[in-house]
Design a protein around this motif. Sequence first.
Motif, PDB file in Angstrom:
ATOM      1  N   GLU A 110     -21.257   6.216  -5.857  1.00 45.34           N
ATOM      2  CA  GLU A 110     -20.128   7.011  -5.375  1.00 45.34           C
ATOM      3  C   GLU A 110     -19.321   6.210  -4.356  1.00 45.34           C
ATOM      4  O   GLU A 110     -19.894   5.603  -3.437  1.00 45.34           O
ATOM      5  N   LEU A 111     -18.001   6.217  -4.509  1.00 44.41           N
ATOM      6  CA  LEU A 111     -17.133   5.502  -3.562  1.00 44.41           C
ATOM      7  C   LEU A 111     -17.252   6.098  -2.174  1.00 44.41           C
ATOM      8  O   LEU A 111     -17.239   7.325  -2.001  1.00 44.41           O
ATOM      9  N   PHE A 112     -17.356   5.226  -1.173  1.00 45.11           N
ATOM     10  CA  PHE A 112     -17.558   5.634   0.208  1.00 45.11           C
ATOM     11  C   PHE A 112     -16.230   5.644   0.964  1.00 45.11           C
ATOM     12  O   PHE A 112     -15.519   4.651   0.991  1.00 45.11           O
ATOM     13  N   ARG A 113     -15.902   6.784   1.516  1.00 50.07           N
ATOM     14  CA  ARG A 113     -14.703   6.959   2.359  1.00 50.07           C
ATOM     15  C   ARG A 113     -13.417   6.578   1.623  1.00 50.07           C
ATOM     16  O   ARG A 113     -12.522   5.928   2.199  1.00 50.07           O
ATOM     17  N   LEU A 114     -13.300   6.996   0.375  1.00 49.45           N
ATOM     18  CA  LEU A 114     -12.095   6.695  -0.405  1.00 49.45           C
ATOM     19  C   LEU A 114     -10.828   7.245   0.249  1.00 49.45           C
ATOM     20  O   LEU A 114      -9.825   6.514   0.342  1.00 49.45           O
ATOM     21  N   PRO A 115     -10.783   8.506   0.712  1.00 42.88           N
ATOM     22  CA  PRO A 115      -9.536   9.001   1.315  1.00 42.88           C
ATOM     23  C   PRO A 115      -9.079   8.176   2.512  1.00 42.88           C
ATOM     24  O   PRO A 115      -7.871   7.919   2.671  1.00 42.88           O
ATOM     25  N   GLU A 116     -10.019   7.731   3.353  1.00 41.33           N
ATOM     26  CA  GLU A 116      -9.646   6.943   4.527  1.00 41.33           C
ATOM     27  C   GLU A 116      -9.063   5.593   4.123  1.00 41.33           C
ATOM     28  O   GLU A 116      -8.084   5.122   4.709  1.00 41.33           O
ATOM     29  N   HIS A 117      -9.657   4.981   3.115  1.00 42.11           N
ATOM     30  CA  HIS A 117      -9.128   3.688   2.654  1.00 42.11           C
ATOM     31  C   HIS A 117      -7.727   3.849   2.059  1.00 42.11           C
ATOM     32  O   HIS A 117      -6.839   3.021   2.302  1.00 42.11           O
ATOM     33  N   LEU A 118      -7.525   4.899   1.291  1.00 43.29           N
ATOM     34  CA  LEU A 118      -6.213   5.105   0.687  1.00 43.29           C
ATOM     35  C   LEU A 118      -5.163   5.472   1.728  1.00 43.29           C
ATOM     36  O   LEU A 118      -3.989   5.094   1.599  1.00 43.29           O
ATOM     37  N   GLN A 119      -5.566   6.178   2.757  1.00 39.97           N
ATOM     38  CA  GLN A 119      -4.631   6.478   3.839  1.00 39.97           C
ATOM     39  C   GLN A 119      -4.191   5.195   4.534  1.00 39.97           C
ATOM     40  O   GLN A 119      -3.008   5.017   4.859  1.00 39.97           O
ATOM     41  N   ARG A 120      -5.137   4.274   4.750  1.00 41.70           N
ATOM     42  CA  ARG A 120      -4.781   2.997   5.379  1.00 41.70           C
ATOM     43  C   ARG A 120      -3.885   2.178   4.454  1.00 41.70           C
ATOM     44  O   ARG A 120      -2.935   1.518   4.907  1.00 41.70           O
ATOM     45  N   LEU A 121      -4.170   2.205   3.144  1.00 42.83           N
ATOM     46  CA  LEU A 121      -3.306   1.510   2.194  1.00 42.83           C
ATOM     47  C   LEU A 121      -1.896   2.083   2.217  1.00 42.83           C
ATOM     48  O   LEU A 121      -0.910   1.328   2.186  1.00 42.83           O
ATOM     49  N   HIS A 122      -1.802   3.393   2.275  1.00 37.58           N
ATOM     50  CA  HIS A 122      -0.490   4.048   2.334  1.00 37.58           C
ATOM     51  C   HIS A 122       0.296   3.549   3.550  1.00 37.58           C
ATOM     52  O   HIS A 122       1.502   3.268   3.446  1.00 37.58           O
ATOM     53  N   ARG A 123      -0.374   3.403   4.682  1.00 41.67           N
ATOM     54  CA  ARG A 123       0.288   2.904   5.891  1.00 41.67           C
ATOM     55  C   ARG A 123       0.698   1.443   5.719  1.00 41.67           C
ATOM     56  O   ARG A 123       1.809   1.054   6.109  1.00 41.67           O
ATOM     57  N   SER A 124      -0.145   0.629   5.110  1.00 43.55           N
ATOM     58  CA  SER A 124       0.198  -0.779   4.882  1.00 43.55           C
ATOM     59  C   SER A 124       1.432  -0.906   3.997  1.00 43.55           C
ATOM     60  O   SER A 124       2.324  -1.725   4.253  1.00 43.55           O
ATOM     61  N   LEU A 125       1.497  -0.083   2.937  1.00 41.36           N
ATOM     62  CA  LEU A 125       2.648  -0.131   2.028  1.00 41.36           C
ATOM     63  C   LEU A 125       3.925   0.312   2.738  1.00 41.36           C
ATOM     64  O   LEU A 125       5.011  -0.227   2.486  1.00 41.36           O
ATOM     65  N   ALA A 126       3.803   1.296   3.623  1.00 42.04           N
ATOM     66  CA  ALA A 126       4.975   1.742   4.392  1.00 42.04           C
ATOM     67  C   ALA A 126       5.479   0.626   5.296  1.00 42.04           C
ATOM     68  O   ALA A 126       6.693   0.416   5.432  1.00 42.04           O
ATOM     69  N   ILE A 127       4.564  -0.106   5.918  1.00 44.59           N
ATOM     70  CA  ILE A 127       4.950  -1.228   6.777  1.00 44.59           C
ATOM     71  C   ILE A 127       5.664  -2.301   5.959  1.00 44.59           C
ATOM     72  O   ILE A 127       6.667  -2.877   6.393  1.00 44.59           O
ATOM     73  N   MET A 128       5.172  -2.565   4.752  1.00 44.17           N
ATOM     74  CA  MET A 128       5.765  -3.581   3.887  1.00 44.17           C
ATOM     75  C   MET A 128       7.044  -3.103   3.208  1.00 44.17           C
ATOM     76  O   MET A 128       7.824  -3.918   2.710  1.00 44.17           O
ATOM     77  N   GLY A 129       7.261  -1.795   3.177  1.00 34.05           N
ATOM     78  CA  GLY A 129       8.425  -1.260   2.478  1.00 34.05           C
ATOM     79  C   GLY A 129       8.288  -1.336   0.977  1.00 34.05           C
ATOM     80  O   GLY A 129       9.278  -1.460   0.252  1.00 34.05           O
ATOM     81  N   VAL A 130       7.051  -1.248   0.482  1.00 32.34           N
ATOM     82  CA  VAL A 130       6.768  -1.321  -0.952  1.00 32.34           C
ATOM     83  C   VAL A 130       6.340   0.059  -1.435  1.00 32.34           C
ATOM     84  O   VAL A 130       5.456   0.683  -0.848  1.00 32.34           O
ATOM     85  N   GLN A 131       6.972   0.532  -2.495  1.00 34.31           N
ATOM     86  CA  GLN A 131       6.649   1.852  -3.040  1.00 34.31           C
ATOM     87  C   GLN A 131       6.301   1.706  -4.523  1.00 34.31           C
ATOM     88  O   GLN A 131       7.169   1.652  -5.377  1.00 34.31           O
ATOM     89  N   PRO A 132       5.019   1.654  -4.848  1.00 38.48           N
ATOM     90  CA  PRO A 132       4.627   1.506  -6.260  1.00 38.48           C
ATOM     91  C   PRO A 132       4.862   2.787  -7.040  1.00 38.48           C
ATOM     92  O   PRO A 132       5.085   3.859  -6.468  1.00 38.48           O
ATOM     93  N   ARG A 133       4.804   2.665  -8.349  1.00 39.44           N
ATOM     94  CA  ARG A 133       4.944   3.844  -9.207  1.00 39.44           C
ATOM     95  C   ARG A 133       3.800   4.821  -8.988  1.00 39.44           C
ATOM     96  O   ARG A 133       3.976   6.031  -9.037  1.00 39.44           O
ATOM     97  N   GLU A 134       2.624   4.280  -8.758  1.00 41.96           N
ATOM     98  CA  GLU A 134       1.436   5.106  -8.593  1.00 41.96           C
ATOM     99  C   GLU A 134       1.417   5.750  -7.207  1.00 41.96           C
ATOM    100  O   GLU A 134       1.619   5.083  -6.184  1.00 41.96           O
TER     101      GLU A 134
END
Length: 304
Positions: free
Chosen positions: A43-67
Motif C-alpha cells: 500500500e502506498l504510504f502518505r500518497l495524499p501528502e506527496h501529491l499535495q507537495r507535487l501540486h505546490r511544486s508544479l504551481a511554483i514552476m507554473g506547469v499545469q499538466p493535463r492530469e
Amino acid sequence: MPEPIAYLNGQLLPVSAAAIPVFDSGFVLGATATEQLRTFRGELFRLPEHLQRLHRSLAIMGVQPRESIADLADISQRLVRHNIPLIDRADDLGLCIFVTPGPYAAMAEGHRAGPTVGLHTYRLPFFLWAKMYDEGVSLATTSVEQVPTRCWPAELKCRSRIHYFLADRQAAIAHPGARAVLHDEGGHLTETSTANIILYFEDEGLVSPPKSQVLPGISLQVVHELAGRLQIPSVERPIHPPDFAHCHEAFITSTPNCLLPVTRFNGEAVGHGRRGDVFQSLISAWNELVGLDIAEQARRFANR
C-alpha cells in the motif's frame, strides 16, 4: 516474468517502452517536479501528502499538466495494484512521479506537446541502506552550498540538483563512505542530497532546521508525529556544525529508508558512535505504524 507497467502521457505501457525524447525540458534543463513514494505491505504510504507537495511544486514552476491531482492518485494506485503481484509478497515497491514542462523549444524542431507526465514503479534498492540501521550513516560537510532560496524555494522538489551530486562526491573523497550534508549561505546545516536531518538533545528533544530552510519532508513529518506519541519534544531551529559534537543522537529521514541513525560526522563519532535508544524507540514506533519490521525487510531483500 511479466513486465511491470508504467504511465507516460496518457498511456499505460510496459516500463521498457516508457521513453522520453532527448529534447524534453526535463532532460535538457533538469526542469522536473518529482515525488518519490514507497509502499508498505503493498500500500502506498502518505500518497495524499506527496501529491499535495507535487501540486505546490508544479504551481511554483507554473506547469499545469493535463492530469489532475486526483488523476495522478488514481494512476498511482493502478500501477501499484498491477505491479505489486509481480514481486515477493513481503517485498515492497518505490513509485516515481515526474512532471516536466514538455519539449524544449530550441531543440524540439516544432514539437509543441504539453507537459510530460510519467509514473513508474521499481523494487526498492534495499542493498543501499540495509546495513545502516545497525551501522549508522556517516555525514560530512563540504564546500558546496545549498541553492539559495532566492533561486528557488526550498519547498520545490525538483531534479535540478547537480550541487547534491558534487557535494556527495566531495564528501566521499574526504571521508570514504560519507554522504554530504549541505549548508546555506549563513553556515546553517540544511539537509543531505536525499534526506532531512534531525538531531536529538536530552534537554531539547528532536531538533530539525526551520521549514523555510529545507524541503518539507513527508518522512520528517512522520518522525515528529511519532515523537509526539512517544512524548519526545520537537523543535525547529538553525543547526550549526558544532551541534553534531554536542548532540546525543542524530538521524536522517527519507521516504525509502524511513529513518537511519547518524553515527559519524566529519570523521568524528556522534554521541556514542552507535545507534541510540531514541532511534530505536522511533523506528519501533514506525514499524508499528506500518505493520512490518522496516530494517528486517531491508536486510531480507538486500540481495534479491
